[in-house]
Design an enzyme around this catalytic site. Structure first.
Site, short mmCIF file in Angstrom:
data_model
loop_
_atom_site.label_atom_id
_atom_site.label_comp_id
_atom_site.label_asym_id
_atom_site.label_seq_id
_atom_site.Cartn_x
_atom_site.Cartn_y
_atom_site.Cartn_z
N TRP A 1 0.83 -1.20 0.00
CA TRP A 1 0.00 0.00 0.00
C TRP A 1 0.87 1.26 0.00
O TRP A 1 0.75 2.13 -0.87
CB TRP A 1 -0.93 -0.03 1.22
CG TRP A 1 -1.81 1.18 1.38
CD1 TRP A 1 -2.01 2.21 0.48
CD2 TRP A 1 -2.66 1.48 2.49
NE1 TRP A 1 -2.91 3.12 0.99
CE2 TRP A 1 -3.32 2.70 2.22
CE3 TRP A 1 -2.91 0.83 3.71
CZ2 TRP A 1 -4.21 3.29 3.13
CZ3 TRP A 1 -3.80 1.41 4.61
CH2 TRP A 1 -4.45 2.62 4.30
N TYR B 1 -3.94 1.35 -4.87
CA TYR B 1 -2.78 1.89 -4.18
C TYR B 1 -1.94 2.72 -5.16
O TYR B 1 -1.27 2.18 -6.04
CB TYR B 1 -1.91 0.78 -3.59
CG TYR B 1 -2.60 -0.09 -2.57
CD1 TYR B 1 -3.73 0.33 -1.89
CD2 TYR B 1 -2.10 -1.36 -2.27
CE1 TYR B 1 -4.35 -0.48 -0.95
CE2 TYR B 1 -2.71 -2.18 -1.33
CZ TYR B 1 -3.84 -1.73 -0.67
OH TYR B 1 -4.44 -2.54 0.25
N GLY C 1 3.75 -3.86 5.80
CA GLY C 1 4.30 -2.94 4.83
C GLY C 1 5.71 -2.49 5.14
O GLY C 1 6.20 -2.61 6.27
N GLN D 1 13.14 -1.35 7.07
CA GLN D 1 11.84 -1.56 7.70
C GLN D 1 11.43 -3.03 7.64
O GLN D 1 10.76 -3.52 8.56
CB GLN D 1 10.79 -0.67 7.03
CG GLN D 1 10.97 0.81 7.32
CD GLN D 1 9.92 1.68 6.66
OE1 GLN D 1 9.36 1.32 5.61
NE2 GLN D 1 9.64 2.82 7.25
#
Length: 344
Positions: free
Chosen positions: A30, A70, A300, A306
């Site tokens: 997303w 998205y 995500g 991340q």
């Protein structure tokens, strides 16, 4: 660029009746969709987005979840760029969605229409196939229940037609409740569901997860870290400095007393994370995976670092003591509503 796959892949689990076996965590695309519509996450670096997807796959993740909505198609294009570096035989499964049509002229700067009409879905699947650069989509999901007058069962019947035509492998929906899942059962039903679920937003655990477990519907939950609030790195300062084109700036979860309680819950997770020597983010994701009926969690990332922050959730099993501590924290803080621990 060639992506080196892990020598020891993550364990997988059957994904409902789809015939696919998926890792407990998947890459959620997303945020990498970028800006240009009301539900973006601010400006993104496409090169970093591609690197994040490839890093997730190289780490062991075997599925990616995206949607035509998205970034108004941009996320699917980024996924295609990332897949181009992976041998076809080693590519992860690709899941995407249909049924959201953007109207940039709508009041307030634009809005999505929730569409289920057969002609629209047929156009959308062809556009997604082109953007993704694949011959068949592994899982095609209706993004939201239709609001264009099309009965949900008619929209799902169209998805089954696409499967018969060979354009998609499996039929799924997102954001459906039990009532709609029962309504679409006579036309073939769905193999998968994608609902929201986190330690902050727990309503899905009350009826939807038990229903899906009983009917062998695979479930991949979205926002298990509640859009960043449960990563352990969020702060009131970050909320205050969110860019104007980041949808979270308008979310009540990111302001006032709700923000204070949500950050306090992240601190509760921090204690569990120290016990396992993992990140707060990994604990937040593993908490959702502890519930019966949850097949996997969509997580995500916008850069490789991340991914490293939550990847441990793929193999992390929380203990009864961990779940007790989290339950006590949820109840003490009064965060959200719904079951605060899984029932075994």
């Amino acid at each position: 660029m060639t992506v080196t796959l892990p020598t020891t892949p993550f364990p997988t689990t059957p994904f409902g009746t789809t015939g696919m076996n998926i890792t407990r965590v998947g890459f959620g695309a997303w945020a990498v969709g970028g800006t240009g519509y009301a539900f973006g996450w601010g400006a993104q670096d496409d090169e970093e987005s591609v690197a994040a997807i490839r890093h997730a796959v190289a780490s062991g993740v075997n599925w990616i979840d995206t949607a035509a909505g998205y970034g108004l198609g941009h996320s699917e294009e980024i996924v295609a760029r990332a897949l181009a570096g992976i041998a076809e035989a080693d590519r992860p499964y690709v899941f995407t969605k249909c049924g959201l049509i953007w109207d940039g002229s709508a009041p307030g700067g634009g809005a999505f229409a929730q569409v289920g009409a057969a002609d629209s879905i047929r156009r959308e699947v062809d556009a997604s196939l082109r953007r993704l650069g694949v011959e068949r989509i592994d899982l095609y999901q209706l993004h939201w229940p239709p609001r264009d007058g099309t009965p949900a069962e008619d929209a799902v019947a169209t998805l089954h037609e696409l499967r018969t035509a060979g354009k998609i492998r499996s039929v799924g929906v997102s954001n459906f409740g039990v009532d709609l899942l029962e309504r679409v059962a006579p036309v073939g039903g769905v193999e998968t569901l994608q609902p929201p679920f986190s330690a902050i937003r727990r309503e899905t655990a009350a009826e939807i997860l038990p229903y899906c477990a009983k009917h062998d519907i695979g479930v991949i939950v979205y926002s298990p870290m509640q859009a960043g609030l449960l990563t352990g790195s969020w702060s009131a300062q970050r909320s205050a400095t969110l860019p104007a084109d980041d949808w979270r700036r308008r979310s009540p979860d990111f302001t006032g007393e709700s923000l204070h309680r949500n950050l306090a819950l992240a601190d509760v997770l921090r204690g569990v994370a120290k016990r396992h020597q993992v990140s707060v983010a990994a604990v937040a994701v593993a908490w959702t995976l502890a519930f019966d009926g949850v097949t996997g969690a969509i997580v995500g990332a916008r850069r490789p670092s991340q991914v490293d922050g939550w990847i441990a959730a793929a193999t992390l099993t929380l203990t009864a003591d961990d779940l007790d501590d989290i339950e006590l924290g949820i109840d003490r803080l009064g965060v959200g509503s719904g079951p605060s621990r899984p029932m075994w």
